[in-house]
Design an enzyme around this catalytic site. Sequence first.
Site, PDB file in Angstrom:
ATOM      1  N   ARG A  88     -12.427  -3.778   5.430  1.00  0.00           N
ATOM      2  CA  ARG A  88     -11.853  -3.656   4.100  1.00  0.00           C
ATOM      3  C   ARG A  88     -10.331  -3.619   4.214  1.00  0.00           C
ATOM      4  O   ARG A  88      -9.785  -2.731   4.852  1.00  0.00           O
ATOM      5  CB  ARG A  88     -12.301  -2.364   3.424  1.00  0.00           C
ATOM      6  CG  ARG A  88     -13.802  -2.147   3.351  1.00  0.00           C
ATOM      7  CD  ARG A  88     -14.066  -0.755   2.808  1.00  0.00           C
ATOM      8  NE  ARG A  88     -15.486  -0.443   2.750  1.00  0.00           N
ATOM      9  CZ  ARG A  88     -15.976   0.744   2.384  1.00  0.00           C
ATOM     10  NH1 ARG A  88     -15.137   1.722   2.056  1.00  0.00           N
ATOM     11  NH2 ARG A  88     -17.281   0.950   2.352  1.00  0.00           N
ATOM     12  N   ASP A 111      -6.851  -3.020   2.194  1.00  0.00           N
ATOM     13  CA  ASP A 111      -6.461  -2.336   0.968  1.00  0.00           C
ATOM     14  C   ASP A 111      -5.726  -3.271   0.020  1.00  0.00           C
ATOM     15  O   ASP A 111      -5.344  -4.389   0.387  1.00  0.00           O
ATOM     16  CB  ASP A 111      -5.548  -1.148   1.308  1.00  0.00           C
ATOM     17  CG  ASP A 111      -6.264  -0.066   2.095  1.00  0.00           C
ATOM     18  OD1 ASP A 111      -7.497   0.021   1.984  1.00  0.00           O
ATOM     19  OD2 ASP A 111      -5.574   0.688   2.820  1.00  0.00           O
ATOM     20  N   ARG A 159      -1.511   1.779   8.326  1.00  0.00           N
ATOM     21  CA  ARG A 159      -0.337   2.124   7.518  1.00  0.00           C
ATOM     22  C   ARG A 159       0.108   3.562   7.772  1.00  0.00           C
ATOM     23  O   ARG A 159       1.305   3.866   7.763  1.00  0.00           O
ATOM     24  CB  ARG A 159      -0.642   1.895   6.045  1.00  0.00           C
ATOM     25  CG  ARG A 159      -0.785   0.420   5.675  1.00  0.00           C
ATOM     26  CD  ARG A 159      -1.351   0.241   4.279  1.00  0.00           C
ATOM     27  NE  ARG A 159      -0.516   0.880   3.293  1.00  0.00           N
ATOM     28  CZ  ARG A 159      -0.921   1.146   2.038  1.00  0.00           C
ATOM     29  NH1 ARG A 159      -2.152   0.841   1.672  1.00  0.00           N
ATOM     30  NH2 ARG A 159      -0.099   1.715   1.198  1.00  0.00           N
TER      31      ARG A 159
END
Length: 254
Positions: free
Chosen positions: A50, A52, A197
């Site tokens: 996934r 973001d 991140r």
Amino acid sequence: MNRYFIYLAYSGTHYCGWQNQPNGVSVQQCLETALATILRQPSPVTGAGRTDAGVHARCMVAHFDREEPIADLPLLTEKLNRLLPKDIAIDRMAPVRPDAHARFDALSRTYQYVISDRKSPFEQEWVCRMSLKGMDFGRMNEACLALLEARDFTSFSKLHTDVGTNLCRVSHAAWERDGERRVFTIRADRFLRNMVRAIVGTLFEVGRGKRTAADFRRLIEAGNRSLAGSSAPAKGLALIDVVYPDSVFLPVLH
């Protein structure tokens, strides 16, 4: 049932992420809609992971099933590219074993985070622009060594997720210079939500002298997300590679 891997790239700027969401358009939704239109039947896809909202992919992999075999995969690729938005592109498709899984069979995934202090009209959506003055990349690479030794990445995981474990194995993590840009490359067997991140944002603090490499190691060992730095902006991050064992692929018949 016949299963196929789709290799695709996309700019995540205008999407709510890879996965279908009730509050926005996802890359997965666009791909499923295009497949259903061409194949004339619902065609759900499962991605390798996934990304973001705002995160890009130079190489995402997804699988889908079809009862009848697809005779001409290059032709289907061409038709999909005509139908998909301009910021999503299919590179190729490959037949795989019926039990092959785009997510669970991946041996590794590689992400890159790109920063620069130069304004560029050609890279504004793919590069995080920030001041590099005083940034010590040698110290940041020293801190990266702790990532190779760690196994529990709870300190860099988004809270309250549905994953069963926060264990990962990082095989590469380093900053390199690429012209005017600085590029962080990290490879692991799996990644947690927001993990890259969060790592990058914390490494920024190391580079600016707000933390030491020893501090970075200790916060990993603490297993507490509140001790890590803020997450870096999404726009500089891209999934660039997903690797699978050769055994999942079937020969292409001509």
